[in-house]
Design a protein around this motif. Structure first.
Motif, PDB file in Angstrom:
ATOM      1  N   MET C 611       0.789  -1.413  -0.182  1.00  0.00           N
ATOM      2  CA  MET C 611      -0.343  -0.255  -0.126  1.00  0.00           C
ATOM      3  C   MET C 611       0.923   1.731  -0.046  1.00  0.00           C
ATOM      4  O   MET C 611       0.426   2.357  -0.953  1.00  0.00           O
ATOM      5  CB  MET C 611      -0.829  -0.065   1.232  1.00  0.00           C
ATOM      6  N   GLY C 612       2.341   1.461   0.963  1.00  0.00           N
ATOM      7  CA  GLY C 612       2.438   2.626   0.648  1.00  0.00           C
ATOM      8  C   GLY C 612       3.033   2.821  -0.189  1.00  0.00           C
ATOM      9  O   GLY C 612       3.092   3.736  -1.125  1.00  0.00           O
ATOM     10  N   PRO C 613       4.305   1.799  -0.737  1.00  0.00           N
ATOM     11  CA  PRO C 613       4.779   2.508  -2.153  1.00  0.00           C
ATOM     12  C   PRO C 613       3.809   2.611  -3.085  1.00  0.00           C
ATOM     13  O   PRO C 613       3.884   3.479  -3.736  1.00  0.00           O
ATOM     14  CB  PRO C 613       5.984   1.303  -2.830  1.00  0.00           C
ATOM     15  N   VAL C 614       2.842   1.891  -3.442  1.00  0.00           N
ATOM     16  CA  VAL C 614       1.840   2.164  -4.361  1.00  0.00           C
ATOM     17  C   VAL C 614       0.807   3.180  -3.993  1.00  0.00           C
ATOM     18  O   VAL C 614       0.714   3.916  -5.201  1.00  0.00           O
ATOM     19  CB  VAL C 614       0.742   1.153  -4.286  1.00  0.00           C
ATOM     20  N   LEU C 615       0.493   3.301  -3.234  1.00  0.00           N
ATOM     21  CA  LEU C 615      -0.087   4.730  -2.732  1.00  0.00           C
ATOM     22  C   LEU C 615       0.878   6.010  -3.350  1.00  0.00           C
ATOM     23  O   LEU C 615       0.092   6.822  -3.841  1.00  0.00           O
ATOM     24  CB  LEU C 615      -0.383   4.692  -1.284  1.00  0.00           C
ATOM     25  N   GLY C 616       1.983   5.745  -2.889  1.00  0.00           N
ATOM     26  CA  GLY C 616       3.106   7.027  -3.568  1.00  0.00           C
ATOM     27  C   GLY C 616       2.666   7.389  -4.364  1.00  0.00           C
ATOM     28  O   GLY C 616       3.048   8.444  -4.917  1.00  0.00           O
ATOM     29  N   ALA C 617       3.308   6.020  -5.398  1.00  0.00           N
ATOM     30  CA  ALA C 617       3.571   6.180  -6.483  1.00  0.00           C
ATOM     31  C   ALA C 617       2.360   6.727  -7.585  1.00  0.00           C
ATOM     32  O   ALA C 617       2.088   7.806  -8.048  1.00  0.00           O
ATOM     33  CB  ALA C 617       4.046   4.423  -7.474  1.00  0.00           C
ATOM     34  N   ILE C 618       0.848   6.462  -6.735  1.00  0.00           N
ATOM     35  CA  ILE C 618      -0.517   6.478  -7.419  1.00  0.00           C
ATOM     36  C   ILE C 618      -0.470   8.566  -7.445  1.00  0.00           C
ATOM     37  O   ILE C 618      -0.693   8.960  -8.070  1.00  0.00           O
ATOM     38  CB  ILE C 618      -1.454   6.036  -6.919  1.00  0.00           C
ATOM     39  N   GLY C 619      -0.073   8.633  -6.215  1.00  0.00           N
ATOM     40  CA  GLY C 619      -0.056   9.825  -5.971  1.00  0.00           C
ATOM     41  C   GLY C 619       0.839  11.052  -6.596  1.00  0.00           C
ATOM     42  O   GLY C 619       0.248  12.049  -6.817  1.00  0.00           O
ATOM     43  N   PHE C 620       1.758  10.307  -6.510  1.00  0.00           N
ATOM     44  CA  PHE C 620       2.702  11.259  -7.349  1.00  0.00           C
ATOM     45  C   PHE C 620       2.401  11.435  -8.818  1.00  0.00           C
ATOM     46  O   PHE C 620       2.590  12.774  -9.659  1.00  0.00           O
ATOM     47  CB  PHE C 620       4.955  10.334  -7.345  1.00  0.00           C
ATOM     48  N   ALA C 621       1.754  10.208  -9.442  1.00  0.00           N
ATOM     49  CA  ALA C 621       1.489  10.542 -11.205  1.00  0.00           C
ATOM     50  C   ALA C 621       0.022  11.273 -11.424  1.00  0.00           C
ATOM     51  O   ALA C 621      -0.179  11.944 -11.908  1.00  0.00           O
ATOM     52  CB  ALA C 621       1.087   8.728 -11.558  1.00  0.00           C
ATOM     53  N   LEU C 622      -1.530  11.110  -9.805  1.00  0.00           N
ATOM     54  CA  LEU C 622      -1.745  12.128  -9.819  1.00  0.00           C
ATOM     55  C   LEU C 622      -1.331  13.849  -9.291  1.00  0.00           C
ATOM     56  O   LEU C 622      -1.867  14.431 -11.131  1.00  0.00           O
ATOM     57  CB  LEU C 622      -3.149  12.124  -9.024  1.00  0.00           C
ATOM     58  N   ALA C 623      -0.397  14.101  -9.273  1.00  0.00           N
ATOM     59  CA  ALA C 623      -0.310  15.043  -8.969  1.00  0.00           C
ATOM     60  C   ALA C 623       0.687  15.925 -10.313  1.00  0.00           C
ATOM     61  O   ALA C 623       0.143  17.206 -10.637  1.00  0.00           O
ATOM     62  CB  ALA C 623       1.190  15.105  -7.500  1.00  0.00           C
ATOM     63  N   PHE C 624       1.319  14.844 -10.874  1.00  0.00           N
ATOM     64  CA  PHE C 624       2.143  15.100 -11.623  1.00  0.00           C
ATOM     65  C   PHE C 624       0.858  15.463 -13.099  1.00  0.00           C
ATOM     66  O   PHE C 624       1.143  16.457 -13.534  1.00  0.00           O
ATOM     67  CB  PHE C 624       3.474  14.175 -12.554  1.00  0.00           C
TER      68      PHE C 624
END
Lengths: 207, 118, 703
Positions: C611-624
Motif C-alpha cells: 500500500m505504501g509504495p503503491v499509493l505513493g506512486a499513484i499520488g506522484f502520478a496524480l499530482a504530476f
C-alpha cells in the motif's frame, strides 16, 4: 448506558464481542482523532464562508439563491439517515443477524443518496440563476463549504457500499465490525456538520 | 434459556441494555427534530429583529450538536479521559482559530477596503 | 474541458519549452546561458543520480531486498530509517541551493550571475524543501524509530498508515525533484502568497508544483500525527503512566497533536488556491470578491504551529542527550512536561505575528504580540532545566553533547531575536528584511537541525548496531556550529542596514563585506555536510570494530537501550513492566536489566504491504497529471487511488506469527552476547572496546 467500561466514542461493542471489543479501542480512537482534524478543516472553510458572505461583487446573494424548502427536506433526510445508522449499529452490537444489519445500512444509503440528489438539484438551480462559483468570492466560499460536505457524504456512501460488499464476502468479521463502527462515527459527524451548515449558511443567510 | 456470555452477563441484562441504547436514539431524533423545526419555522415565519434570529439559530444549533453527541455518538462524562480531553482541546482550538480569523478579517475589512465607488 | 481536449493534448501543457535548456538554445544571451547551464546541470544531477541508483541496485541484484525488506515493510524502525534517508538526500539539494543564493548575493552588487526568476525559484525550493522535505521527514523518522521503543511497544498503532505516510512524503519530494527537469518551480516563496501565485500572475506550472507537493506532504503529516498520538495513548507498556514517559516521547506526543490540528488550515489554503487556479474561483483574487488576506491568515494558522512541530522533537532529543551525557536524570521533569504542553497550546494563538504589517488594527497586533512573547516563558523554563541538568553532572563531550551545547548558546540568541520581532513596533522596522531570515534560521538550524543531527548520532548505534566515527562527527559538528554563525550572524546586521529578504541583487556597497562573510559560512556548512557523508562512509567501513550488539553504548536511561542493537523485528521479546521514570536506569540499578524470560509467547506482527509504495506512486502520478493539465492521467490515477483504498479494505489475513521458539532463540542469543561483553566505563564509551554494555554507575553520584 452499558454497564461495561466505555472504551471509545460511539456505540461500544461490549464484552459479548470478545477480542473485537478490545481491538476496537485503538482503531476507534484513531478515527476519532482524524474526525477532530476534519472538524478543524470544516471550521476553516466555515470561517472563510462567514468572512466572505458579503463579497457578492454585484452578483446574486443568499436571498436570490437559497431554497429553504429544499434545505429543510435535506435536513430531514440526513437526520433520518443518522437514526437508521443508529439502528444498524444496534443490529451489529446485539447480533440481530446479517440481514437486519444490511437492511438498515441500505435504508441509510437510500436516504444519503436522496440527500445528495436534492443537493445537486439545488446547485443546478443556483447555476441557472447565475450563482456559479467563479462569479464572486461569496459564491466560491459557498461552493467550498457545501460541496465539501456533499463529497464527504458521497465518500461515506461509497464506503457503505464497500462494507456491504465485505459482509457479502467475509460475513460480519472483525474488520467489518470496525468498519461499520467507524462509518457510524463518520455519518453522525457529517450530520453534525450539516447542522452547522443549515444554520450558518442557509438560515442565517435567509434572515 | 439463559446463555452466559464471557463475563457471565446474561441475555436479560443485554436485552435491557439494548432497550436503553435504542431509547437513546429515539430521544436523539425526537429532540433533534424539534430543535430543527423551531429555527426553520422562525426564519420562515417570524418577523424578529435579525440579531435575535441569528442568536436563536446559533443557540438551537449548538444545543442540537450536543444532542447528537450525547444520543447518537453516546459521548458523555463516562468516556475515557483521552477522549474527553481531545474533544475539549479540539473545541478550544476551533474557537481560537475561528474567532481569531473573524476578528482579523473584520478589522482588515474595515481598514483596508475602499469605499464603494458611486 | 471536454473529451476532445483530453485527446488533443495527451501531454497537457508540456512542450519543449518545459525543458531547462530550451530557452538557452532559443535565445542565447549571456544571462540565459548562465542560468540555462545551472538549471540543466541541476536537472542532469537528478537524472544521472536516478540512473546511477537504478544501475547500482540492478548490478547488486537488490531489487527484491529493496521491495520486500524495506519499501513494503510495516516496521516502524525501517520506515523511520527511510524517512531519515529521504531527509538527508533532500538536505543536500537544499543546502546547495543555499550556497548558490549566498554566492549570488556575495556578487550581488553588480546584479550577480543569476536571473531574478532563477533566484526566486531557488529561495522557493530552498524553503519548501527544508521545511517539508528535510525537517518534517527527519523528525518524523526519528520519532518513528525511537518513540515505540521508548514506550515499550512493538510498533505504532497503524503500521500500514505509517508506510503510506512515507510513500506520500516521498511522492511530494519526487515532485519537487522532477520540477528541476521539466518545467519550473514556483517563484512565490515557500508560502506562496496570492495574488502573485494566482493564475493571472503566475500562469505556469510552478505554483501548481508547489501546491501538490505541499498537499502530498501535509496529508502524510496528518496521518503520521494521528498514528503517533494514538500509539502514545494506547500502546504504552504496562505501568508506563504518562508521567513516567521519557521527555522525547512527551515532545513526540505534543508534536503529533500539533500536526493533527495545524495541517487542516494548510489543506484548505492550498485547495482553495488550486480551485482559484484550475476552476477560476475567487478566494484570493484581486477582483470579484476575492481577498488575499484569507490566504495569509489560513497559511499562518498552519505555519506557526508548523515551526513548533519542527522544534519540539529536537527539544526532546536535547533532553535525552543532555541527561544521558551528564549522567543525571533530567532536572525538573514535571516543569518540562508542562512547558512542552504550554508551548504546544500557545503555538496556536500567535499566528498573526507573521503578518503584523498587513493592515489589521493595533489592538489585534498587540494581543498577538503579547501572546508571542509569552511563548518565550515555557521555552526559557526548558533552557534552564537543561542547564540545571548539566550542572554537577559528570559531563561527557560526545558529538551529540557538542550539538546540544551549541544549541543552548545559539538558540537562546535566536529566541531573543524572536521576542524582539514579537513586538509589532520593532517588527514594522525589520519585517521582510534579512533580519527576519537570520532569526528563523537561528532557531531552525541550531534548534531543529542540530537536534535532529544529535539524535542521528545518538541513536545510530541502536539502529544499525555500530557506532559512528567520533572524530569526524566532532569535525562536522564544529563546522555546523561555526558555519551557521558565519552564514547568519551577518544577516542580522544586513537586515538592520535595510537589505530586504529574497533580494537577488542590491545597490549598497556597504553590504558586500557582510555578504562575503555569509558566503564563507555557507561554504563551511557545505564542508559540514560533506564531513557527515564521509563519516558515514568511514563508519560503515570500520563497522566490525565498533559493534555494540549488547545495545547500551551510552549508559542510556530509557527503554530503547534495553534491547539489542539493532533491535529484533518485534522490539521486545517480552513487554517490560514499568515502575518509574528512566525505566532502564531503574532496571540496571536493581540488577534486573538483562533477564531471560520464564516463558516466551508467539508474537503477531503485521505482514508486508504494498500500500505504501503503491499509493505513493499513484499520488506522484496524480499530482504530476494535475500540474501539467494531463487530464486523462489525473483522472486515471485518482480512480486508481480510490480502487486501491477500496481493495485494501477487502484485505484480510494481514498478520503473521513470529513463533515463540524464534523469539526465545533471538533473546537468548542476545543475552549470551551481553554476558560475554565486557562492561565499560564512560571514559571508554567512544573506544572500540565499547560493546554496548555499561558498567554500573558509581555509588554516591546522583543518578
Amino acid at each position: 448506558m452499558s454497564y461495561e467500561a466505555i472504551k471509545h466514542p460511539g456505540l461500544n461493542l461490549g464484552s459479548a464481542h470478545g477480542r473485537d471489543h478490545d481491538a476496537a479501542e485503538s482503531m476507534m480512537f484513531g478515527f476519532w482523532v482524524f474526525l477532530m482534524s476534519d472538524a478543524i478543516l470544516f471550521s476553516m472553510v466555515f470561517a472563510t464562508y462567514v468572512t466572505s458572505v458579503g463579497a457578492t461583487a454585484g452578483g446574486p446573494g443568499p436571498h436570490e439563491l437559497y431554497d429553504i424548502k429544499s434545505v429543510f427536506i435535506e435536513t430531514l433526510l440526513l437526520l433520518a439517515s443518522s437514526f437508521t445508522f443508529g439502528m444498524a449499529s444496534l443490529a451489529l452490537k446485539y447480533k440481530h443477524g446479517t440481514a437486519r444489519l444490511i437492511g438498515w445500512l441500505a435504508v441509510t444509503l437510500v436516504l444519503g443518496v436522496a440527500f445528495l440528489g436534492f443537493e445537486l438539484h439545488d446547485f443546478a438551480s443556483m447555476f441557472s440563476k447565475g450563482g456559479v462559483p467563479s462569479r464572486s468570492g461569496f459564491l466560491s466560499a459557498f461552493f467550498d463549504l457545501v460541496p465539501l460536505h456533499g463529497l464527504h457524504v458521497t465518500g461515506g456512501s461509497i464506503w457503505l457500499i464497500c462494507l456491504v460488499g465485505q459482509i457479502a464476502m467475509y460475513g460480519v468479521d472483525t474488520q467489518v465490525k470496525l468498519g461499520v463502527m467507524r462509518l457510524a462515527l463518520f455519518w453522525h459527524f457529517l450530520d453534525i456538520v450539516w447542522i452547522a451548515i443549515f444554520s450558518v449558511v442557509y438560515l442565517a443567510g435567509l434572515t | 434459556m439463559i446463555e452466559q456470555t464471557r463475563d457471565g452477563r446474561n441475555a436479560t441484562t443485554r436485552k435491557l441494555e439494548e432497550r436503553k441504547e435504542f431509547r437513546s436514539y429515539i430521544w436523539g431524533i425526537a429532540l433533534a427534530l424539534v430543535l430543527t423545526l423551531v429555527p426553520f419555522a422562525l426564519v420562515h415565519w417570524a418577523a424578529m429583529p435579525r440579531l435575535w434570529l441569528l442568536s436563536a439559530i446559533g443557540a438551537f444549533a449548538l444545543v442540537q450538536i450536543v444532542i447528537h453527541f450525547r444520543f447518537f455518538l453516546h459521548i458523555g462524562f463516562w468516556q475515557k479521559r483521552e477522549d474527553l480531553q481531545l474533544i475539549l482541546f479540539s473545541t478550544l482550538l476551533l474557537v481560537i482559530m475561528v474567532t481569531g480569523t473573524i476578528w482579523i478579517m473584520a478589522s482588515l475589512a474595515m481598514r483596508m477596503t475602499l469605499p464603494a465607488q458611486p | 474541458m471536454n473529451l476532445a481536449d483530453i485527446f488533443q493534448h495527451p501531454l497537457g501543457r508540456m512542450s519543449p519549452e518545459s525543458l531547462p535548456f530550451w530557452q538557452m538554445l532559443q535565445d542565447p544571451t549571456e544571462a540565459n546561458v548562465i542560468n540555462g547551464v545551472i538549471a540543466t546541470g541541476a536537472a542532469s544531477v537528478v537524472v544521472i543520480g536516478a540512473i546511477f541508483a537504478v544501475a547500482l541496485i540492478t548490478k547488486y541484484r537488490k531489487w527484491g531486498v529493496l521491495w520486500s525488506e524495506w519499501l513494503t515493510s510495516p516496521d516502524h524502525k525501517k520506515i523511520g530509517i527511510m524517512y531519515v534517508v529521504l531527509a538527508l538526500v533532500m538536505l543536500t539539494r537544499a543546502l546547495i541551493e543555499a550556497v548558490l543564493m549566498r554566492s549570488q548575493q556575495a556578487f550581488g552588487l553588480g546584479g550577480g550571475f543569476l536571473s531574478e526568476d532563477h533566484f526566486a525559484q531557488l529561495f522557493s525550493t530552498h524553503g519548501t524543501i527544508m521545511i517539508f522535505f528535510v525537517a518534517m521527514p527527519f523528525l518524523t523518522g526519528v520519532i518513528n524509530y525511537v518513540m515505540p521503543l521508548q514506550i515499550g511497544a512493538r510498533d505504532v498503532s497503524f503500521p500500514i498508515l505509517n508506510s503510506i505516510g512515507l510513500g506520500l512524503t516521498a511522492a511530494g519530494a519526487a515532485l519537487v525533484m522532477i520540477s528541476l527537469c521539466i518545467g519550473k518551480f514556483s517563484t512565490g516563496g515557500w508560502f506562496g502568497y496570492p495574488p502573485y501565485t494566482e493564475a493571472s500572475f503566475s500562469p505556469g506550472v510552478g505554483p501548481d508544483y508547489w501546491i501538490w507537493a505541499l498537499t502530498l506532504a501535509s496529508l502524510a503529516s496528518t496521518l503520521s500525527g494521528i498514528n503517533f498520538a494514538v500509539t502514545i495513548y494506547k500502546e504504552r507498556a504496562p505501568g508506563m503512566k504518562l508521567m513516567f514517559m521519557p521527555l522525547f516521547t512527551w515532545t513526540a506526543l505534543c508534536t503529533s497533536i500539533i500536526m493533527i490540528f495545524a495541517m487542516p488550515p494548510l489543506t484548505v489554503a492550498t485547495a482553495q488556491l488550486a480551485l482559484d487556479r484550475y476552476l477560476g474561483f475567487h478566494y484570493f483574487t484581486n477582483e470579484l470578491g476575492g481577498n488575499m488576506m484569507h490566504f495569509a491568515n489560513l497559511f499562518w494558522l498552519f505555519g506557526h504551529p508548523e515551526v513548533y512541530i519542527l522544534i519540539l522533537p529536537s527539544f526532546g532529543v536535547y533532553s535525552e542527550v543532555i541527561s544521558t551525557f551528564s549522567g543525571k536524570a533530567l532536572f525538573g521533569y514535571n516543569s518540562m512536561v508542562m512547558a512542552t504542553a504550554a508551548i504546544a497550546i500557545l503555538s496556536f494563538g500567535v499566528w498573526l505575528h507573521h503578518f503584523f504589517t498587513m493592515g489589521q488594527n493595533a489592538n489585534i497586533n498587540a494581543v498577538f504580540g503579547i501572546a508571542s512573547m509569552l511563548i518565550g516563558i515555557p521555552t526559557g523554563v526548558k533552557v534552564y532545566a537543561w542547564m540545571w541538568t548539566i550542572f554537577r553532572g559528570r559531563v561527557r563531550f560526545t558529538v551529540p553533547m557538542i550539538y546540544s551545547i551549541g544549541f543552548i548558546y545559539l538558540f537562546v540568541l535566536g529566541g531573543i531575536t524572536g521576542i524582539l520581532l514579537a513586538s509589532p513596533t520593532i517588527d514594522y522596522q525589520v519585517h521582510n528584511t534579512v533580519f527576519l531570515v537570520a532569526h528563523f534560521h537561528n532557531v531552525a538550524v541550531p534548534g531543529a537541525l542540530f537536534g535532529l543531527l544529535a539524535g542521528y548520532h545518538f541513536w545510530f548505534p541502536k539502529a544499525f548496531g555500530f557506532r559512528l566515527n567520533e572524530r569526524l562527527g566532532m569535525v562536522s559538528a564544529i563546522c555546523w556550529i561555526f558555519g551557521f554563525m558565519l552564514a547568519f550572524f551577518p544577516l542580522y546586521a544586513l537586515g538592520l542596514m535595510g537589505l530586504p529578504r529574497r533580494s537577488a541583487a542590491y545597490n549598497e556597497p556597504s553590504y558586500v563585506p557582510l555578504e562575503i562573510v555569509a558566503f564563507l559560512g555557507a561554504i563551511l556548512l557545505t564542508v559540514a555536510l560533506v564531513t557527515l557523508v564521509v563519516q558515514l562512509w568511514v563508519s560503515i567501513k570500520h563497522r566490525d570494530e565498533n559493534h555494540v550488539f549488547a545495545g547500551d553504548p551510552w549508559d542510556g536511561r530509557s527503554l530503547e537501550w534495553s534491547v539489542s542493537a539493532p533491535p529484533p523485528e518485534y522490539n521486545f521479546a517480552v513487554i517490560p513492566v514499568v515502575t518509574g521514570r528512566d525505566a532502564f536506569t531503574i532496571a540496571k540499578q536493581a540488577g534486573n536489566a538483562y533477564q531471560p524470560a520464564d516463558t516466551y509467547a508467539d508474537i503477531e506482527v503485521p505482514k508486508n504491504s504494498a500500500m505504501g509504495p503503491v499509493l505513493g506512486a499513484i499520488g506522484f502520478a496524480l499530482a504530476f497529471g494535475l500540474v501539467w493539465h494531463i487530464w486523462w492521467m489525473a483522472i486515471l490515477f485518482f480512480v486508481a487511488a480510490v480502487v486501491t483504498m477500496i481493495a485494501h479494505g477487502f484485505a484480510r489475513d494481514t498478520t503473521r506469527i513470529v513463533p515463540a521458539q524464534q523469539v526465545r532463540q533471538e533473546h537468548r542469543r542476545w543475552l549470551d552476547a551481553v554476558a560475554a561483553a565486557k562492561a565499560i566505563s564512560r571514559e571508554d564509551e567512544r573506544k572500540p572496546a565499547n560493546q554496548g554494555l555499561a558498567e554500573p554507575a558509581l555509588s554516591g553520584v546522583p543518578a
